[in-house]
Design an enzyme around this catalytic site. Sequence first.
Site, short mmCIF file in Angstrom:
data_model
loop_
_atom_site.label_atom_id
_atom_site.label_comp_id
_atom_site.label_asym_id
_atom_site.label_seq_id
_atom_site.Cartn_x
_atom_site.Cartn_y
_atom_site.Cartn_z
N SER A 16 -11.20 9.62 0.35
CA SER A 16 -11.30 8.57 1.36
C SER A 16 -12.43 8.88 2.34
CB SER A 16 -9.98 8.44 2.13
OG SER A 16 -8.95 7.93 1.30
N SER A 54 -6.73 -2.26 2.03
CA SER A 54 -7.07 -1.70 0.71
C SER A 54 -7.59 -2.75 -0.26
CB SER A 54 -5.86 -0.97 0.09
OG SER A 54 -5.56 0.18 0.85
N GLU A 103 0.82 -1.21 0.00
CA GLU A 103 0.00 0.00 0.00
C GLU A 103 0.86 1.27 0.00
OE1 GLU A 103 -3.69 -0.37 2.55
OE2 GLU A 103 -2.61 -2.16 3.18
#
EC number: 6.3.2.4
Length: 346
Positions: free
Chosen positions: A320, A184, A19
Site C-alpha cells: 500500500s 478501494s 472492504e
Amino acid sequence: MNQLNSINLAIIAGSASSEHDVSLRSAQTIIDALQASHISFTPLYLDKNNNLLLIESNNYENLSPSKSVVLKKHAMNEHFLYDSDGTIINKIDLVFPVLHGQYGEDGAIQGYLEILGIPYIGSSITASAIAMDKELTKIYLKSLGIPTVPHYILHRDASIPSYNTLSENLNSVVLFVKPARCGSSIGVSKVSNQEELTIALQEAFRHDGKLLIEPALNVRELEIAVLEDATSIQASSAGEIVCTQGFYDYTQKYDTSSSAKLYIPTQLNSEILQQIQNYAIKTHKALNCRHLSRVDFFLTGDNQIYVNEINTLPGFTSHSMYPLLWQHAGVSITDLVSRWIHSVLA
C-alpha cells in the site's frame, strides 16, 4: 517512549464492509510490525455480522475460533474488554480502528467509540463521514479553491441521463462511474457507450444509492501520505501509480500479480511537488482530519492539478502506498503508530 510501555492498544479489523478482506490484510501488516516493538496490543475482529471477537492467535489472515467480547466503560477514563461471561480480559487504553470503507471510514465506528468514551487513532465522526462521501468532499474543497474533477451526481431514484448527455455535459467520450461512498475502487467502471453505462450503473448501485460520474482524464495518478502527530502535519513525497492495462481498480490495487506499478518517490518538478504537498495538507485540514490521511491527485500534461479524493484510513497492506511512502522517508509503521498514540494521549 516510556509512556507507551504502560498502555494497551486495541486494533479492530474486519466488519461487514465490502472492504473486509483488505482491512484484515492492513491490520496484519500493522500487527507484524508491532510484535517486535514495545507497544502492547490486543487484536479484535469485527466479523461480517459486525460481532466483536478476540483474536488470540495474532493472525487475521488465518482466523482461528475466537471468543465473543465487548468493550465497556469501567470507571472514569477506564475501559476494559469483557468476555461473554462478564469476566475482564484486559484493559484497553485506546483503539486503532483499521477498518476501510463502510463502518470504518464513514464515522460509524468512531461514533461507537465516542459513546464509550474510548480514545482512538484517526479522524472524528464528522471528518470521516465527509471524507467518505466524494460529493461532500468536492463541495468542501471547491469552497476553498482546491481544484477537483468535474462531476455529475446520480441518485438511485432519479431519472438516468443517457450516455450521450453525460458525455456532452462532462466533455469526455470516456467516463468513470463510481459509488459516492465506497473505497478501494469497489464498484467503479470505465464506460464509453450506452450499453457499458447501463451495466456500470447496475454494478455501482449494488454498493451505494448515490453515484459519482466523472470524465476520464489523460493524467498521471499521484498520491501523498499525510502524517499528523502532536506537534506537526507533514506531507510525504509523491508516489505515482502507472497501470499498463485497464485502470487502478480493486484487483490492480490488491493483486500482487497485477500490471500496476508504484513509483516511490516519483519524479516531479519541485514546484509541482510543493504545490501538491500543500494541497494535501490543506485538504487534510479542510475536512478536519486527524493523524493520517492519503490524498490522491490527478496531474494533467499541462500541469493542472486536481484532488481526486482523500482517504482517512488508507490501506496498510505490504504494497500500500501510505506505509511505503513513509518507509521511504525513514518512518516505519511502528514509528507511525507511536506518533499517533502520543498524539491521542496528549
